[in-house]
Design a protein around this motif. Structure first.
Motif, PDB file in Angstrom:
ATOM      1  N   LEU A 109     -53.441 -56.766  -2.842  1.00  0.00           N
ATOM      2  CA  LEU A 109     -54.418 -55.871  -2.618  1.00  0.00           C
ATOM      3  C   LEU A 109     -55.458 -55.806  -3.711  1.00  0.00           C
ATOM      4  O   LEU A 109     -56.732 -55.701  -3.453  1.00  0.00           O
ATOM      5  CB  LEU A 109     -53.656 -54.496  -2.502  1.00  0.00           C
ATOM      6  CG  LEU A 109     -52.791 -54.477  -1.145  1.00  0.00           C
ATOM      7  CD1 LEU A 109     -52.152 -53.251  -1.217  1.00  0.00           C
ATOM      8  CD2 LEU A 109     -53.667 -54.451   0.065  1.00  0.00           C
ATOM      9  N   GLN A 110     -55.068 -55.851  -4.857  1.00  0.00           N
ATOM     10  CA  GLN A 110     -55.908 -55.799  -6.307  1.00  0.00           C
ATOM     11  C   GLN A 110     -56.850 -57.236  -5.889  1.00  0.00           C
ATOM     12  O   GLN A 110     -58.296 -57.191  -6.176  1.00  0.00           O
ATOM     13  CB  GLN A 110     -55.390 -56.175  -7.393  1.00  0.00           C
ATOM     14  CG  GLN A 110     -54.553 -54.983  -7.667  1.00  0.00           C
ATOM     15  CD  GLN A 110     -53.901 -55.160  -8.936  1.00  0.00           C
ATOM     16  OE1 GLN A 110     -53.310 -56.192  -9.208  1.00  0.00           O
ATOM     17  NE2 GLN A 110     -53.108 -53.967  -9.392  1.00  0.00           N
ATOM     18  N   ASN A 111     -56.423 -58.344  -5.358  1.00  0.00           N
ATOM     19  CA  ASN A 111     -57.413 -59.465  -5.169  1.00  0.00           C
ATOM     20  C   ASN A 111     -58.427 -59.168  -4.187  1.00  0.00           C
ATOM     21  O   ASN A 111     -59.561 -59.827  -3.948  1.00  0.00           O
ATOM     22  CB  ASN A 111     -56.625 -60.766  -4.728  1.00  0.00           C
ATOM     23  CG  ASN A 111     -55.832 -61.297  -6.010  1.00  0.00           C
ATOM     24  OD1 ASN A 111     -55.875 -60.822  -7.030  1.00  0.00           O
ATOM     25  ND2 ASN A 111     -54.558 -61.931  -5.406  1.00  0.00           N
ATOM     26  N   LYS A 112     -58.154 -58.128  -3.153  1.00  0.00           N
ATOM     27  CA  LYS A 112     -58.935 -57.784  -2.107  1.00  0.00           C
ATOM     28  C   LYS A 112     -59.443 -56.584  -2.339  1.00  0.00           C
ATOM     29  O   LYS A 112     -60.403 -56.140  -1.626  1.00  0.00           O
ATOM     30  CB  LYS A 112     -58.060 -57.626  -0.636  1.00  0.00           C
ATOM     31  CG  LYS A 112     -57.517 -59.014   0.039  1.00  0.00           C
ATOM     32  CD  LYS A 112     -56.651 -58.707   1.059  1.00  0.00           C
ATOM     33  CE  LYS A 112     -56.305 -59.932   1.758  1.00  0.00           C
ATOM     34  NZ  LYS A 112     -57.416 -60.673   2.328  1.00  0.00           N
ATOM     35  N   HIS A 113     -59.577 -56.017  -3.633  1.00  0.00           N
ATOM     36  CA  HIS A 113     -60.230 -55.118  -3.733  1.00  0.00           C
ATOM     37  C   HIS A 113     -60.078 -53.680  -3.100  1.00  0.00           C
ATOM     38  O   HIS A 113     -60.737 -52.951  -2.710  1.00  0.00           O
ATOM     39  CB  HIS A 113     -61.680 -55.004  -3.970  1.00  0.00           C
ATOM     40  CG  HIS A 113     -61.981 -56.009  -4.894  1.00  0.00           C
ATOM     41  ND1 HIS A 113     -61.994 -56.088  -6.208  1.00  0.00           N
ATOM     42  CD2 HIS A 113     -62.501 -57.343  -4.651  1.00  0.00           C
ATOM     43  CE1 HIS A 113     -62.274 -57.402  -6.821  1.00  0.00           C
ATOM     44  NE2 HIS A 113     -62.814 -58.079  -5.934  1.00  0.00           N
ATOM     45  N   VAL A 114     -58.506 -53.355  -2.665  1.00  0.00           N
ATOM     46  CA  VAL A 114     -58.239 -52.443  -1.974  1.00  0.00           C
ATOM     47  C   VAL A 114     -57.501 -51.261  -2.812  1.00  0.00           C
ATOM     48  O   VAL A 114     -56.836 -51.531  -3.575  1.00  0.00           O
ATOM     49  CB  VAL A 114     -57.239 -52.735  -0.688  1.00  0.00           C
ATOM     50  CG1 VAL A 114     -56.477 -51.544  -0.218  1.00  0.00           C
ATOM     51  CG2 VAL A 114     -57.874 -53.622  -0.143  1.00  0.00           C
ATOM     52  N   THR A 115     -57.929 -50.165  -2.507  1.00  0.00           N
ATOM     53  CA  THR A 115     -57.435 -48.978  -3.329  1.00  0.00           C
ATOM     54  C   THR A 115     -55.845 -48.806  -3.099  1.00  0.00           C
ATOM     55  O   THR A 115     -55.379 -48.726  -1.971  1.00  0.00           O
ATOM     56  CB  THR A 115     -58.055 -47.502  -2.952  1.00  0.00           C
ATOM     57  OG1 THR A 115     -59.416 -47.968  -3.158  1.00  0.00           O
ATOM     58  CG2 THR A 115     -57.515 -46.410  -3.713  1.00  0.00           C
ATOM     59  N   VAL A 116     -55.030 -48.796  -4.096  1.00  0.00           N
ATOM     60  CA  VAL A 116     -53.674 -48.499  -4.098  1.00  0.00           C
ATOM     61  C   VAL A 116     -53.459 -47.035  -4.894  1.00  0.00           C
ATOM     62  O   VAL A 116     -53.681 -46.978  -6.189  1.00  0.00           O
ATOM     63  CB  VAL A 116     -52.923 -49.723  -4.850  1.00  0.00           C
ATOM     64  CG1 VAL A 116     -51.292 -49.431  -4.725  1.00  0.00           C
ATOM     65  CG2 VAL A 116     -53.059 -51.063  -3.986  1.00  0.00           C
ATOM     66  N   ASN A 117     -52.617 -46.415  -4.123  1.00  0.00           N
ATOM     67  CA  ASN A 117     -52.073 -45.074  -4.823  1.00  0.00           C
ATOM     68  C   ASN A 117     -50.669 -45.107  -5.000  1.00  0.00           C
ATOM     69  O   ASN A 117     -50.008 -45.401  -3.864  1.00  0.00           O
ATOM     70  CB  ASN A 117     -52.650 -43.891  -3.746  1.00  0.00           C
ATOM     71  CG  ASN A 117     -54.070 -43.632  -3.959  1.00  0.00           C
ATOM     72  OD1 ASN A 117     -54.848 -44.070  -5.015  1.00  0.00           O
ATOM     73  ND2 ASN A 117     -54.492 -43.114  -2.893  1.00  0.00           N
ATOM     74  N   HIS A 118     -50.145 -44.539  -6.019  1.00  0.00           N
ATOM     75  CA  HIS A 118     -48.675 -44.846  -6.329  1.00  0.00           C
ATOM     76  C   HIS A 118     -48.204 -43.315  -6.105  1.00  0.00           C
ATOM     77  O   HIS A 118     -48.836 -42.336  -6.865  1.00  0.00           O
ATOM     78  CB  HIS A 118     -48.297 -45.049  -7.785  1.00  0.00           C
ATOM     79  CG  HIS A 118     -48.560 -46.457  -7.855  1.00  0.00           C
ATOM     80  ND1 HIS A 118     -49.790 -47.052  -8.487  1.00  0.00           N
ATOM     81  CD2 HIS A 118     -47.909 -47.841  -7.488  1.00  0.00           C
ATOM     82  CE1 HIS A 118     -49.925 -48.301  -8.405  1.00  0.00           C
ATOM     83  NE2 HIS A 118     -48.592 -48.902  -7.968  1.00  0.00           N
ATOM     84  N   VAL A 119     -47.446 -42.946  -5.200  1.00  0.00           N
ATOM     85  CA  VAL A 119     -47.010 -41.664  -4.843  1.00  0.00           C
ATOM     86  C   VAL A 119     -45.548 -41.461  -4.544  1.00  0.00           C
ATOM     87  O   VAL A 119     -44.779 -42.470  -4.510  1.00  0.00           O
ATOM     88  CB  VAL A 119     -47.826 -41.301  -3.303  1.00  0.00           C
ATOM     89  CG1 VAL A 119     -49.456 -41.330  -3.436  1.00  0.00           C
ATOM     90  CG2 VAL A 119     -47.252 -42.277  -2.284  1.00  0.00           C
TER      91      VAL A 119
END
Length: 247
Positions: free
Chosen positions: A44-54
């Motif tokens: 996801l980081q390679n695709k620049h997608v926001t990741v939220n740790h919840v």
């Protein structure tokens, strides 16, 4: 957020990434230590997608199924690039108009803004990848379908978009209560971008320092702020008034 907008489970999310499904945001369980979840985050980081740790409770609210520590929120639209958006608008209109949203967090406010933007001739909306509202079924519904007619661009940083707009000859105006100048004394007849801030914090200080002008709505009551979608509508229709008067 509608549960039908979500993909959950390790393998379904991996398949969605692999198939280039338009993913708006992903929620990962905190501190899992799971290698497969770590692999998802890296992709996801390679695709620049926001990741939220919840916490797990958040994931449980997002889906009734076995999420395995990951839920992806898909987007019902495709996004356009910043350069493509600006160049296309400049080529097609003498006085293009852009709307920059600095981390609007409520999906219904976002939808209402998109609806007003479409009705007032906005050429495109620029949002930040991290920190803003996801595009969900609620956003689509509140926009009354306008979201399918409005080009939307996601950028890593709002400041970079401001620099690019200014470099393209676009005047940038921030809607903020932190100025003595009201919107009726600002000219909106030239190519421009209107910047609106988040519901709680308004426009970030670092962005305010960059813009060409700041303008405020006159508030005559005791409450010192308006709902952001209402404020955005007031600004955009003053812009329409000025531009129609010019013609």
């Amino acid at each position: 957020m509608s549960k039908k907008d979500n993909i959950f489970g390790i393998y379904p999310v991996l398949e969605a990434i692999k198939s280039d499904t338009e993913i708006d945001k992903v929620y990962l369980i905190k501190d899992s230590g799971n290698d497969k979840l770590a692999s998802i985050e890296k992709k996801l980081q390679n695709k620049h997608v926001t990741v939220n740790h919840v916490p797990v409770e958040k994931l449980n609210r997002l889906t009734n199924g076995n999420h395995q520590g990951v839920v992806a929120v898909t987007s019902p639209i495709s996004f356009v690039g910043l350069e493509e958006l600006i160049e296309s608008a400049i080529a097609s209109k003498k006085t293009p108009l852009f709307l920059v949203l600095d981390q609007i967090s409520d999906v219904r406010n976002f939808g209402a803004i998109i609806r007003t933007a479409e009705c007032t001739g906005v050429d495109g909306i620029i949002i930040q990848k991290k920190g803003g509202a996801p595009i969900t079924g609620d956003t689509v519904k509140t926009s009354a379908g306008a979201i399918f007619k409005m080009p939307i661009c996601k950028v890593d940083h709002i400041k970079d978009a401001i620099y690019y707009l200014q470099g393209s000859g676009i005047k940038t105006v921030a809607a903020t209560e932190k100025t003595e100048k009201d919107l009726y004394s600002v000219s909106f007849t030239e190519p421009m971008a209107l910047i609106m801030g988040s519901e709680g914090k308004g426009i970030s200080h670092s962005v305010l320092k960059l813009v060409d002008e700041q303008a405020a709505l006159p508030l005559l009551g005791e409450i010192n702020s308006l709902n952001v979608s209402v404020a955005c509508g007031a600004f955009l229709y003053e812009l329409v008034r000025q531009r129609n008067k010019k013609h």
